[in-house]
Design an enzyme around this catalytic site. Structure first.
Site, PDB file in Angstrom:
ATOM      1  CG  HIS A 276      -8.301  10.788  25.039  1.00 47.00           C
ATOM      2  ND1 HIS A 276      -9.016  10.262  23.997  1.00 47.00           N
ATOM      3  CD2 HIS A 276      -7.050  10.709  24.679  1.00 47.00           C
ATOM      4  CE1 HIS A 276      -8.182  10.070  23.270  1.00 47.00           C
ATOM      5  NE2 HIS A 276      -6.904  10.482  23.664  1.00 47.00           N
TER       6      HIS A 276
ATOM      7  CG  HIS B 197      -1.997   8.002  24.359  1.00 43.93           C
ATOM      8  ND1 HIS B 197      -3.105   7.356  24.943  1.00 43.93           N
ATOM      9  CD2 HIS B 197      -2.202   8.941  23.683  1.00 43.93           C
ATOM     10  CE1 HIS B 197      -4.042   8.307  24.717  1.00 43.93           C
ATOM     11  NE2 HIS B 197      -3.653   9.034  23.871  1.00 43.93           N
TER      12      HIS B 197
ATOM     13  CD  GLU C 203       1.084  16.030  23.340  1.00 43.71           C
ATOM     14  OE1 GLU C 203       1.044  17.016  22.323  1.00 43.71           O
ATOM     15  OE2 GLU C 203       0.600  14.974  23.139  1.00 43.71           O
ATOM     16  CG  ASP C 204      -1.134  16.409  26.767  1.00 44.59           C
ATOM     17  OD1 ASP C 204      -0.347  17.364  26.242  1.00 44.59           O
ATOM     18  OD2 ASP C 204      -1.843  15.742  26.473  1.00 44.59           O
TER      19      ASP C 204
ATOM     20  CG  ASP D  81      -5.191   9.681  20.408  1.00 46.08           C
ATOM     21  OD1 ASP D  81      -5.436   9.936  21.396  1.00 46.08           O
ATOM     22  OD2 ASP D  81      -4.656  10.457  19.537  1.00 46.08           O
TER      23      ASP D  81
ATOM     24  CG  ASP E 237     -23.258  -1.998  -3.961  1.00 48.78           C
ATOM     25  OD1 ASP E 237     -23.269  -0.655  -4.178  1.00 48.78           O
ATOM     26  OD2 ASP E 237     -22.019  -2.094  -4.198  1.00 48.78           O
TER      27      ASP E 237
END
Length: 705
Positions: free
Chosen positions: A48, A72, A76-77, A139, A259
């Protein structure tokens, strides 16, 4: 999973001077931190962050942003910390990773009031470094692309959040391609049947008409070749969600859409843009009302392009967008154009507008609006297109589509908006709710002493105007609440034989946690705090012992022994209000409120006037007051209103309709109350109900005693 050298190659395609070792180091660090973690699909979790980094390479972003994408989720993880990332990759990357972590933890799909506060935090985070939101959008895009592995309810939650927040945010920041993809991925989850229906109809249309995109692209190229203009032509069918939204907004069937296909012509100069426009209009008929020149009047996010719709091959209507290569880069990259690299150096684009200006405009209002207003206004500013109007001096004012002369006035200055009484559009006086169109000249007419009206909130479109109107109304309400609070406290103090002096109010304010006496009075007047609570705070012994209920036959002081008493039906005075008595032969004494207009008839008969005062203490809830109400004509509304009155220990003794319309009822309701404080509590409860459009105390000067 993309190999580290493949990722390095993707970055070096647009930035040969990239720090490949830094990217390799971040790749190895992220791989080690996420070792053993898997996604819902069963894939290694680190696939990811790599995919997010790859999406950002398509935007040609700098090394720090690519590294942030790889890291990123580490804070947190994993066991990684801010200080460790700062030490190994520098404070700038650590700040970016921390910013993305905070955005992830906001849980934007929570309850509406909490969502509003989180939306506020999101924009505050964006204002520090816009690259934070770029990583977060990438993300979210990858998570939506792989959403099928989640539980059904989780899919729906993420899709709604994406549709309501992230997709319009991407569009507002100029990344239209990302907005369209996020919307369509959400649409696939939220309404799969509708999406499949659009796709099936499109396939049927293709079978019937053939490859329209290829044919019309060829026609456009032939016309440009004939004029000797060098340009690239691209054509495509619009996304299913884009088609579905247009069908819903304009209440059209699929066959009525004009359109479904869109074409872009990308050339070398602004002059070529207008030459191409002329060539297209000479070859095909332009559709009236479908021409927009965003080159001369750019959108607030820097978007520039000419849009026109023409009747093309087989009379089918197609939209053509004409822009230069630099304009196209901004149209595709949006805010990312500020960070994009070419040949190893930052490549500033003259057409790119820093969206930080827009964010700063929002954050300036953070302290002026409550959470729900902020959320409402942010969504308004993200979703709406733009119109451009002119002041009488020729200055351009940019507004959202659907804006009114009131929005125009507030865009100039809040003081101008507050004092607006009318407006002229192109020299003609128009109502304040008129919707403005591109190119119109607007003159605002003001008057000293004019104040915003409550109905203006529903007229205006811009968040700035709504916030200014609500702020003014709150200030005006505060003055009214303070005056009402003074009267309620005077009556409450008199009930226990005390006076509500400045010192008493100052002491009560301090004990009850109010900032000052005015704050205390405003809270009492708005029913946020009861007058009885203020009295009990200062005089607990007196307040808790109210004594027996007052005799309803003689509830006032000042009557003779044999004089009968009753309330005047014209003004219906309540205990707690100042009153005066008028004697009537054979009828006893009739009590009027001190401000009752009927008293003017007795000015020359002073011998009939009697000074009366309500007895202090607990009065029975038998004093009838008429309320005039306007309520929605919907099932269950009247029943709920009656229940609401009963919940506040008041009784409805009569009810009569004065007007009936398809969408509302107007009625008079007689309510039995204890005193003026009881009236105010009931009025506030009813006024707070969404289906009560208007409520006021009704006084009939024609009703005789």
């Amino acid at each position: 999973m993309i190999d580290v050298e493949d990722l390095v190659a993707l970055v070096r395609n647009y930035n040969p001077r990239s720090d490949a070792d830094l990217i390799r180091k971040a790749y190895a660090y992220g791989l080690r931190m996420h070792d053993g973690q898997v996604r819902k699909s069963g894939e290694p979790y680190f696939t990811h962050p790599i995919a997010v980094a790859a999406i950002l390479t398509e935007m040609r972003l700098d090394d720090d942003t690519i590294v942030t994408a790889l890291l990123h989720d580490t804070i947190e993880d994993t066991r990684s910390t801010y200080s460790e990332i700062s030490e190994q990759f520098g404070p700038e990357v650590a700040e970016l990773v921390d910013g993305v972590t905070k955005l992830t933890n906001l849980q934007l799909s929570s309850a509406e009031s909490k969502q509003a506060e989180n939306f506020r935090k999101l924009f505050m985070a964006m204002s520090k470094d816009l690259r934070v939101i770029l990583v977060k959008l990438a993300d979210r895009l990858h998570n939506m692309r792989t959403i099928k592995s989640m539980r059904a309810e989780k899919q729906a939650q993420k899709a709604r959040e994406t549709m309501e927040i992230y997709a319009p945010l991407a569009g507002r920041m100029g990344m239209q391609w990302m907005r369209e993809e996020l919307e369509d991925l959400s649409f696939r989850v939220l309404n799969p049947e509708a999406r499949q229906s659009i796709i099936r109809r499109y396939v049927v249309l293709q079978k019937k008409t053939g490859d329209v995109v290829h044919k019309i692209s060829g026609d456009l190229r032939s016309e440009l070749d004939r004029e000797g203009i060098e340009a690239m032509v691209y054509g495509r069918a619009k996304k299913p969600y884009s088609i579905w939204r247009k069908m819903q907004e304009k209440d059209l069937s699929f066959s009525q859409l004009s359109d479904i296909y869109g074409f872009r012509v990308i050339c070398g100069s602004v002059d070529d843009c207008y030459r191409i426009l002329g060539a297209i209009h000479q070859r095909w008929h332009a559709v009236p009302g479908r021409f927009k020149d965003y080159i001369s009047q750019p959108k607030s996010n820097g978007y520039r392009s000419i849009h026109t719709t023409v009747s093309g091959r087989d009379a089918s209507k197609v939209e053509v967008q004409i822009r230069t290569r630099e304009m196209h880069e901004v149209a595709e990259a949006g805010v990312a154009a500020h960070w994009s690299y070419k040949e190893g150096v930052r490549a500033p684009n003259p057409f790119a507008v820093d969206p930080a200006d827009w964010i700063s405009q929002l954050t300036e209002r953070l302290d002026e609006e409550d959470h729900d207003e902020f959320l409402e206004n942010v969504k308004l500013e993200m979703y709406l297109d733009q119109v451009f109007c002119f002041t009488p001096k020729g200055d351009v004012v940019q507004l959202p589509r659907g804006a009114t002369p009131l929005d125009f006035a507030y865009a100039i200055h809040t003081r101008i908006g507050n004092m607006t009484v009318s407006a002229k559009v192109d020299g003609i006086r128009v109502p304040l709710w008129t919707r403005l169109k591109n190119g119109q000249s607007v003159e605002v007419i003001t008057a000293e002493g004019q104040r915003p009206q409550a109905t203006w909130v529903d007229i205006v479109t811009t968040g700035r105007a709504k916030a200014a109107i609500r702020r003014s109304l709150r200030e005006e309400d505060r003055g009214r609440f303070i005056r009402l609070g003074q009267e309620l406290l005077r009556a409450a103090f008199e009930h226990v034989g005390k006076k509500s002096g400045e010192k008493a109010l100052r002491t009560a304010a301090k004990l009850l946690g109010c900032s000052d006496e005015m704050d205390l009075l405003a809270k009492v007047g708005s029913a946020e705090m009861t007058a009885r609570r203020v009295v009990s705070t200062l005089y607990p012994d007196l307040a808790t012992h109210e004594g027996p209920e007052i005799d309803s036959n003689r509830p006032v002081v000042g009557l003779g022994e044999d004089e009968a008493f009753r309330r005047a039906p014209c003004c219906q005075p309540l205990p707690g209000e100042r009153i005066v008595g008028i004697t009537w032969r054979g009828k006893g004494v009739v009590a009027h409120a001190i401000d009752c207009p009927a008293l003017a008839e007795f000015e020359s008969q002073t011998e009939r006037w009697i000074d009366l005062q309500w007895l202090p203490g607990r009065h029975a809830a038998i004093h009838t007051v008429s309320l005039e109400m306007t309520i929605s004509n919907d099932a269950g509304v009247l029943g709920r209103i009656c229940t609401l009155v009963g919940e506040h220990r008041a009784n409805i003794s009569d009810l009569r309709f004065t007007d009936r319309k398809p969408d509302f009822y107007r009625l008079l309701v007689d309510v039995d109350l204890r005193d003026v404080e009881h009236l105010h509590v009931v009025l506030n409860a009813l006024e707070a109900d969404n289906d009560v459009a208007q409520i006021s105390r009704h006084r009939d000067k024609n009703r005789q005693p």
